[in-house]
Design an enzyme around this catalytic site. Structure first.
Site, PDB file in Angstrom:
ATOM      1  N   ASP A  30       0.879  -1.169   0.000  1.00  3.49           N
ATOM      2  CA  ASP A  30       0.000   0.000   0.000  1.00  3.49           C
ATOM      3  C   ASP A  30       0.918   1.221   0.000  1.00  3.49           C
ATOM      4  OD1 ASP A  30      -1.662   2.149   0.568  1.00  3.49           O
ATOM      5  OD2 ASP A  30      -2.346   1.385   2.513  1.00  3.49           O
ATOM      6  N   LYS A  93       2.639  11.152  -3.372  1.00  8.30           N
ATOM      7  CA  LYS A  93       1.610  10.460  -4.153  1.00  8.30           C
ATOM      8  C   LYS A  93       0.685  11.447  -4.871  1.00  8.30           C
ATOM      9  CE  LYS A  93      -1.885   6.829  -3.459  1.00  8.30           C
ATOM     10  NZ  LYS A  93      -2.379   5.893  -2.422  1.00  8.30           N
ATOM     11  N   GLU A 198      -7.260   0.322  -4.633  1.00  7.15           N
ATOM     12  CA  GLU A 198      -7.311   0.228  -3.168  1.00  7.15           C
ATOM     13  C   GLU A 198      -8.638  -0.347  -2.664  1.00  7.15           C
ATOM     14  OE1 GLU A 198      -6.132   4.172  -2.005  1.00  7.15           O
ATOM     15  OE2 GLU A 198      -4.124   3.879  -2.817  1.00  7.15           O
TER      16      GLU A 198
HETATM   17 MG    MG Z   1      -4.626   4.779   2.353  1.00  7.34          MG
END
Ligand code: MG
Ligand code: ADP
Length: 628
Positions: A30, A93, A198
């Site tokens: 992640d 990100k 995700e």
């Molecule tokens: Mg997250």
């Protein structure tokens, strides 16, 4: 919006691949805005991996460049956020796969410098080194640093090298952002087998999507992280997770909850908050308070000799407007998916901020059902990624995934440019068609040259083959309709077909696209395309300017021929003068000179073109009675 999905049950290649890689650990990562983590499946169960100190599984997504040139990542970097902000990069990100013009509204929010050259190319970050000179880093390189840290962490845990990973991205990430994530993996020495959404990973973490009875289920994934909020509505359709809609706010997260507490304290007490350091200290205390209040009723701390207090009810009151905004997003996501709350079968809580009791309660009330919150919300995404990785490793039965193509496939267009038709990371099998036309009057042949690679100029890519489409009936440039189809089958075999629609002429070729190219070569080609992004952009700009200039030169000469009856000799020689200047520029390789000359020629001819048009209209109207 584009739909992204993964297949849980499918084809033969996936099966072959799964068997061949059995036994080797594939990890799940992640790569978060605030925190990143790595997980793997151990004894049939997904677990996140802590660092050597055994303290936390979370690696803060922060990279710090020390003045001696060394780099630290994670907790070791986080402490420099307030003391050396220009050399401490967080939230990278948010920049992945973005150009400076994508960031106009947000660029001032960062404590570090984002450089503004090349508005339309991917951004870089300028970091001053020890001598105060700037070094430039791309978000891909910075993300790769975080991934390297995670890679080291899992290798220490397993005692073996790890080379393959699944990395998650938000469902709304576009292809550029997904590719940037993949490239970051490559740079970190990881073969990224799959980029997974995700919310899909989160569902897998709860075991949703692994069983036959999950078919047709609808899932809402509510993800409230450190700085962003996303809600995604998914449906499992024939073993595929389909993203029905996404909504959210890229600037709403835990940080805003911290700020709400800071605001409350500053309204309630008179506090000295003058320096960046004091502000940083107060924010940290607020975050502590927020986390504490997720489990306890009241929080007390000391700040610069003063006692600060806040209880859960007060915090909840301050948090309510923020939570309300997230609920409004949930409503919009449902509306976009054309669903009502009753249609949702599972609600999954993801992200550290969903520990806040008010958040859980409000979301549960909105959806009218209990939420899935038994897993650690910080870890859900990584755990799901690990399960996905385990599936790929062939360790889970009955669950298979489709394969994807590792490099773009495309054809050469005017000026030696690469026109990608099947972009990298497309699922296979796939078929894509695109229309082209001729660039010269009376053109009867068209060469179709097929290339593989990520560079802008075909000369820098790998040529797979070519053929010539013949017998195009002679027509003016731009009239023939030539359709080029790429069919890529599950074994990586590419068939390219060209058809001219007006005459029906057709020609095709079959190419083995991916065989004969090793992982290393592929990595090199990718890294090469990153390193050459700058010069590629120049080459592409020059090629495009030349093509445009050649077109304009042709039409200018044609214009003189067609209008010689009324153009004055003065006007003709002026046009010829600008035509000569432009021809000269086209012979050189200065893109700006070509564009400038082009603009001059256009500027001079524009009023004449208007006049020509007026004259044509007048000529056509002559003798016609408009009233009848
Ligand atoms: Mg997250
Ligand atoms: P991201 O997905 O953006 O990387 P995370 O899911 O790791 O973010 O969430 C980080 C956020 O969660 C931070 O704002 C942090 O303060 C918040 N958080 C962590 N634990 C708690 C808690 N117990 N109560 C409230 N918020 C928490």
């Amino acid at each position: 919006m584009a739909k992204y999905s993964i297949d849980l049950k499918a084809g033969k290649v996936a099966e072959d691949k799964a068997v061949s890689s059995r036994g080797e650990t594939i990890v799940g990562i992640d790569l978060g805005t605030t925190n990143s983590l790595v997980a793997h499946v151990k004894d049939g169960k997904a677990v996140a991996v802590a660092g050597k100190d055994g303290k936390s599984v979370l690696v803060p997504s922060v990279v710090h460049f020390k003045s001696d040139g060394s780099v630290v990542v994670g907790d070791a970097a986080k402490q420099y956020l307030t003391t050396a902000p220009e050399r401490t990069i967080y939230s990278v990100k948010r920049l992945l796969g973005k150009s400076y013009s994508d960031l106009t509204e947000v660029k001032d929010r960062f404590g570090y410098r984002i450089i503004d050259e090349n508005e339309d190319r991917l951004v870089k970050i300028a970091v001053p080194d020890g001598d105060g000179r700037a070094k430039f880093y791309s978000p891909i390189e910075l993300s790769a640093r975080i991934l390297q840290e995670l890679k080291t962490r899992i290798e220490e845990e397993l005692g073996t090298p790890v080379a393959r990973a699944v990395i998650t991205v938000p469902a709304y990430f576009n292809d550029t952002q997904r590719q940037a994530t993949r490239d970051a993996g490559k740079l970190a020495g990881l073969d990224v087998l799959r980029i997974v959404n995700e919310p899909t990973a989160s569902s897998l973490a709860y075991g949703i999507g692994l069983k036959d009875e999950d078919e047709g289920r609808t899932i809402a994934v509510y993800d409230l992280g450190g700085g962003t909020f996303d809600v995604s509505i998914l449906r499992i359709e024939q073993g595929i997770f389909e993203v029905l809609s996404t909504n959210g706010d890229t600037f709403l997260g835990g940080d805003d909850f911290d700020q709400a507490i800071v605001d409350y304290w500053r309204e309630t007490y008179t506090l000295p908050v003058n320096t960046a350091e004091q502000r940083g200290e107060l924010r940290l205390l607020a975050e502590q308070a927020k986390k504490f209040l997720s489990g306890e009723e009241a929080f007390v701390a000391e700040y610069r000799g003063r006692e600060l207090l806040i209880d859960r009810a007060t915090a909840a009151e301050r948090f309510t407007p923020l939570v309300t905004r997230t609920i409004a997003s949930c409503g919009r996501a449902l509306a976009d998916a054309k669903l009502r709350v009753e249609d949702v079968d599972h609600v999954i809580m993801v992200g550290g901020s969903t520990r806040i009791p008010l958040v859980k309660r409000t979301v549960s009330e909105f959806f009218g059902r209990e939420v899935n919150d038994s897993l650690d919300p910080d870890q859900v995404v990584a755990l799901g990624a690990a399960i996905q990785a385990d599936v790929l490793a062939g360790n889970q039965q009955d669950v298979l995934l489709l394969d994807i193509t590792p490099l773009s496939l495309g054809i050469e267009t005017v000026g030696g440019l690469m026109d990608p038709i099947i972009p990298r990371n497309s699922k296979v099998p796939t078929r894509v068609g695109r229309k082209y036309t001729t660039s010269v009057d009376g053109q009867v042949k068209l060469k179709v040259a097929v290339y593989q690679g990520e560079r802008d100029m075909v000369a820098d890519n790998r040529k797979l083959g070519e053929f010539v489409l013949t017998d195009i009936p002679p027509m003016p440039a731009g009239i023939p309709q030539i359709e080029i189809h790429f069919y890529l089958d599950a074994d990586g075999i590419l068939r390219v077909k060209a058809t001219e629609h007006r005459s029906g002429t057709e020609q095709s070729v079959t190419i083995k696209s991916q065989y004969g190219i090793t992982e290393e070569e592929m990595a090199l080609m990718l890294i090469d395309s990153l390193h050459n992004a700058e010069s590629d952009m120049q080459a592409r700009g020059l090629a495009e300017a030349r093509t445009e200039a050649n077109n304009v030169l042709l039409s200018a000469r044609k214009f003189i021929r067609q209008n010689e009856d009324w153009l004055t000799t003065g006007q003709v020689s002026e046009i010829n003068h600008f035509v000569d200047l432009l021809s000269e520029a086209v012979a050189g390789d200065d893109k700006d000179a070509i564009n400038n000359r082009l603009a001059e020629l256009n500027e001079f001819t524009a009023p004449l073109a208007h006049e020509a048009l007026d004259r044509n209209v007048a000529a056509a109207m002559k003798g016609k009675d408009l009233t009848s």
